[in-house]
Design a protein around this motif. Structure first.
Motif, PDB file in Angstrom:
ATOM      1  N   ASN A  79     -54.207 -20.101  37.442  1.00 15.08           N
ATOM      2  CA  ASN A  79     -52.924 -19.776  36.810  1.00 15.08           C
ATOM      3  C   ASN A  79     -52.126 -21.034  36.498  1.00 15.08           C
ATOM      4  O   ASN A  79     -51.459 -21.115  35.468  1.00 15.08           O
ATOM      5  N   LEU A  80     -52.195 -22.010  37.376  1.00 11.83           N
ATOM      6  CA  LEU A  80     -51.505 -23.278  37.119  1.00 11.83           C
ATOM      7  C   LEU A  80     -52.116 -23.992  35.915  1.00 11.83           C
ATOM      8  O   LEU A  80     -51.397 -24.556  35.090  1.00 11.83           O
ATOM      9  N   SER A  81     -53.432 -23.936  35.780  1.00  7.96           N
ATOM     10  CA  SER A  81     -54.090 -24.540  34.617  1.00  7.96           C
ATOM     11  C   SER A  81     -53.681 -23.827  33.326  1.00  7.96           C
ATOM     12  O   SER A  81     -53.445 -24.472  32.300  1.00  7.96           O
ATOM     13  N   ARG A  82     -53.595 -22.510  33.385  1.00  4.16           N
ATOM     14  CA  ARG A  82     -53.146 -21.758  32.203  1.00  4.16           C
ATOM     15  C   ARG A  82     -51.713 -22.124  31.830  1.00  4.16           C
ATOM     16  O   ARG A  82     -51.385 -22.285  30.657  1.00  4.16           O
ATOM     17  N   GLN A  83     -50.867 -22.247  32.844  1.00  6.28           N
ATOM     18  CA  GLN A  83     -49.465 -22.613  32.599  1.00  6.28           C
ATOM     19  C   GLN A  83     -49.378 -24.006  31.992  1.00  6.28           C
ATOM     20  O   GLN A  83     -48.578 -24.254  31.081  1.00  6.28           O
ATOM     21  N   ALA A  84     -50.210 -24.934  32.471  1.00  5.05           N
ATOM     22  CA  ALA A  84     -50.214 -26.294  31.922  1.00  5.05           C
ATOM     23  C   ALA A  84     -50.681 -26.286  30.463  1.00  5.05           C
ATOM     24  O   ALA A  84     -50.123 -26.994  29.620  1.00  5.05           O
ATOM     25  N   ALA A  85     -51.708 -25.486  30.156  1.00  7.84           N
ATOM     26  CA  ALA A  85     -52.182 -25.397  28.774  1.00  7.84           C
ATOM     27  C   ALA A  85     -51.120 -24.776  27.870  1.00  7.84           C
ATOM     28  O   ALA A  85     -50.916 -25.234  26.737  1.00  7.84           O
ATOM     29  N   TYR A  86     -50.446 -23.764  28.360  1.00  9.07           N
ATOM     30  CA  TYR A  86     -49.370 -23.132  27.593  1.00  9.07           C
ATOM     31  C   TYR A  86     -48.250 -24.129  27.311  1.00  9.07           C
ATOM     32  O   TYR A  86     -47.742 -24.221  26.198  1.00  9.07           O
ATOM     33  N   THR A  87     -47.884 -24.896  28.316  1.00  9.76           N
ATOM     34  CA  THR A  87     -46.829 -25.897  28.152  1.00  9.76           C
ATOM     35  C   THR A  87     -47.260 -26.974  27.174  1.00  9.76           C
ATOM     36  O   THR A  87     -46.472 -27.423  26.342  1.00  9.76           O
ATOM     37  N   GLN A  88     -48.515 -27.388  27.245  1.00 11.88           N
ATOM     38  CA  GLN A  88     -49.029 -28.410  26.327  1.00 11.88           C
ATOM     39  C   GLN A  88     -49.002 -27.910  24.882  1.00 11.88           C
ATOM     40  O   GLN A  88     -48.644 -28.647  23.968  1.00 11.88           O
ATOM     41  N   GLN A  89     -49.376 -26.650  24.682  1.00  4.94           N
ATOM     42  CA  GLN A  89     -49.336 -26.087  23.333  1.00  4.94           C
ATOM     43  C   GLN A  89     -47.899 -25.975  22.822  1.00  4.94           C
ATOM     44  O   GLN A  89     -47.635 -26.241  21.649  1.00  4.94           O
ATOM     45  N   ALA A  90     -46.989 -25.591  23.684  1.00  6.86           N
ATOM     46  CA  ALA A  90     -45.580 -25.502  23.275  1.00  6.86           C
ATOM     47  C   ALA A  90     -45.041 -26.881  22.941  1.00  6.86           C
ATOM     48  O   ALA A  90     -44.281 -27.046  21.984  1.00  6.86           O
ATOM     49  N   LEU A  91     -45.424 -27.873  23.707  1.00  7.09           N
ATOM     50  CA  LEU A  91     -45.000 -29.241  23.425  1.00  7.09           C
ATOM     51  C   LEU A  91     -45.584 -29.724  22.100  1.00  7.09           C
ATOM     52  O   LEU A  91     -44.916 -30.432  21.342  1.00  7.09           O
ATOM     53  N   GLN A  92     -46.797 -29.338  21.790  1.00  5.62           N
ATOM     54  CA  GLN A  92     -47.432 -29.725  20.528  1.00  5.62           C
ATOM     55  C   GLN A  92     -46.678 -29.134  19.340  1.00  5.62           C
ATOM     56  O   GLN A  92     -46.603 -29.757  18.285  1.00  5.62           O
ATOM     57  N   VAL A  93     -46.090 -27.951  19.506  1.00  2.23           N
ATOM     58  CA  VAL A  93     -45.302 -27.343  18.434  1.00  2.23           C
ATOM     59  C   VAL A  93     -44.006 -28.115  18.240  1.00  2.23           C
ATOM     60  O   VAL A  93     -43.583 -28.375  17.114  1.00  2.23           O
ATOM     61  N   VAL A  94     -43.378 -28.521  19.332  1.00  2.00           N
ATOM     62  CA  VAL A  94     -42.095 -29.215  19.247  1.00  2.00           C
ATOM     63  C   VAL A  94     -42.267 -30.656  18.790  1.00  2.00           C
ATOM     64  O   VAL A  94     -41.524 -31.154  17.958  1.00  2.00           O
ATOM     65  N   PRO A  96     -45.218 -32.599  17.270  1.00  2.00           N
ATOM     66  CA  PRO A  96     -46.608 -32.661  16.796  1.00  2.00           C
ATOM     67  C   PRO A  96     -47.102 -34.110  16.686  1.00  2.00           C
ATOM     68  O   PRO A  96     -46.329 -35.038  16.457  1.00  2.00           O
ATOM     69  N   THR A  97     -48.382 -34.277  16.869  1.00  4.05           N
ATOM     70  CA  THR A  97     -49.009 -35.583  16.686  1.00  4.05           C
ATOM     71  C   THR A  97     -49.928 -35.510  15.480  1.00  4.05           C
ATOM     72  O   THR A  97     -50.390 -34.440  15.094  1.00  4.05           O
ATOM     73  N   ALA A  98     -50.187 -36.665  14.900  1.00  4.18           N
ATOM     74  CA  ALA A  98     -51.068 -36.713  13.728  1.00  4.18           C
ATOM     75  C   ALA A  98     -52.488 -36.376  14.155  1.00  4.18           C
ATOM     76  O   ALA A  98     -52.935 -36.791  15.221  1.00  4.18           O
ATOM     77  N   PRO A  99     -53.209 -35.609  13.338  1.00  4.15           N
ATOM     78  CA  PRO A  99     -54.598 -35.304  13.690  1.00  4.15           C
ATOM     79  C   PRO A  99     -55.465 -36.557  13.617  1.00  4.15           C
ATOM     80  O   PRO A  99     -55.179 -37.486  12.871  1.00  4.15           O
ATOM     81  N   LYS A 100     -56.509 -36.573  14.399  1.00  5.50           N
ATOM     82  CA  LYS A 100     -57.413 -37.714  14.410  1.00  5.50           C
ATOM     83  C   LYS A 100     -58.193 -37.755  13.110  1.00  5.50           C
ATOM     84  O   LYS A 100     -58.657 -36.741  12.611  1.00  5.50           O
ATOM     85  N   SER A 101     -58.346 -38.954  12.590  1.00  4.42           N
ATOM     86  CA  SER A 101     -59.057 -39.124  11.336  1.00  4.42           C
ATOM     87  C   SER A 101     -60.563 -39.014  11.570  1.00  4.42           C
ATOM     88  O   SER A 101     -61.086 -39.463  12.568  1.00  4.42           O
ATOM     89  N   THR A 102     -61.222 -38.428  10.606  1.00  4.63           N
ATOM     90  CA  THR A 102     -62.664 -38.261  10.714  1.00  4.63           C
ATOM     91  C   THR A 102     -63.402 -39.557  10.411  1.00  4.63           C
ATOM     92  O   THR A 102     -64.424 -39.849  11.018  1.00  4.63           O
ATOM     93  N   TYR A 103     -62.878 -40.378   9.504  1.00 11.40           N
ATOM     94  CA  TYR A 103     -63.622 -41.523   9.010  1.00 11.40           C
ATOM     95  C   TYR A 103     -63.219 -42.849   9.625  1.00 11.40           C
ATOM     96  O   TYR A 103     -63.939 -43.816   9.510  1.00 11.40           O
ATOM     97  N   SER A 104     -62.094 -42.941  10.221  1.00 11.79           N
ATOM     98  CA  SER A 104     -61.701 -44.227  10.793  1.00 11.79           C
ATOM     99  C   SER A 104     -62.114 -44.280  12.248  1.00 11.79           C
ATOM    100  O   SER A 104     -62.431 -43.273  12.868  1.00 11.79           O
ATOM    101  N   GLY A 105     -62.055 -45.464  12.805  1.00  8.68           N
ATOM    102  CA  GLY A 105     -62.413 -45.643  14.194  1.00  8.68           C
ATOM    103  C   GLY A 105     -61.312 -45.204  15.132  1.00  8.68           C
ATOM    104  O   GLY A 105     -61.405 -45.407  16.328  1.00  8.68           O
TER     105      GLY A 105
END
Length: 125
Positions: A79-94, A96-105
């Motif tokens: 349950n703690l792991s689920r809560q951490a994942a939920y918090t991480q997803q909510a933080l990602q909405v607030v 956001p970070t740039a997606p990783k590029s496919t072609y660059s290093g």
């Protein structure tokens, strides 16, 4: 907080249930405080369980209670792991970070230096 008729194991179970309730309600500060108290009570219980017990029936009952609590601890950890994942997803909405590029290093957090074009590394005479 300590009730004189409760055994140390009862106190640990009671505190464990309180941690589970705080986690289910999403009350992070109280989860932290209750977890610290649970750790302290568990250490006290561990010291008591290392003493020899003359009654084998009480030893079997304690083993069953410890096994049940270990199962509950695994559920609490999930349950703690689920809560951490939920918090991480909510933080990602607030934030956001740039997606990783496919072609660059990969890029640094602050971006990368642009490639220079048209600069020659030789001299002409």
């Amino acid at each position: 907080m300590h009730h004189p008729t409760l055994t140390p194991f009862d106190l640990v179970e009671q505190q464990f249930n309180q941690v589970a309730a705080f986690l289910a309600s999403g009350d992070a500060p109280n989860v932290q405080l209750a977890s610290t108290q649970l750790q302290t009570l568990s250490l006290e219980l561990m010291r008591l369980l290392q003493l020899p017990h003359p009654n084998p029936h009480s030893k079997k009952a304690l083993r069953q209670r410890v096994t049940a609590m270990a199962t509950g601890l695994q559920i609490l950890r999930d349950n703690l792991s689920r809560q951490a994942a939920y918090t991480q997803q909510a933080l990602q909405v607030v934030v956001p970070t740039a997606p990783k590029s496919t072609y660059s290093g990969g890029s640094s957090v602050y971006g990368s230096v642009g490639r220079q074009v048209g600069v020659h590394k030789f001299l002409a005479a």
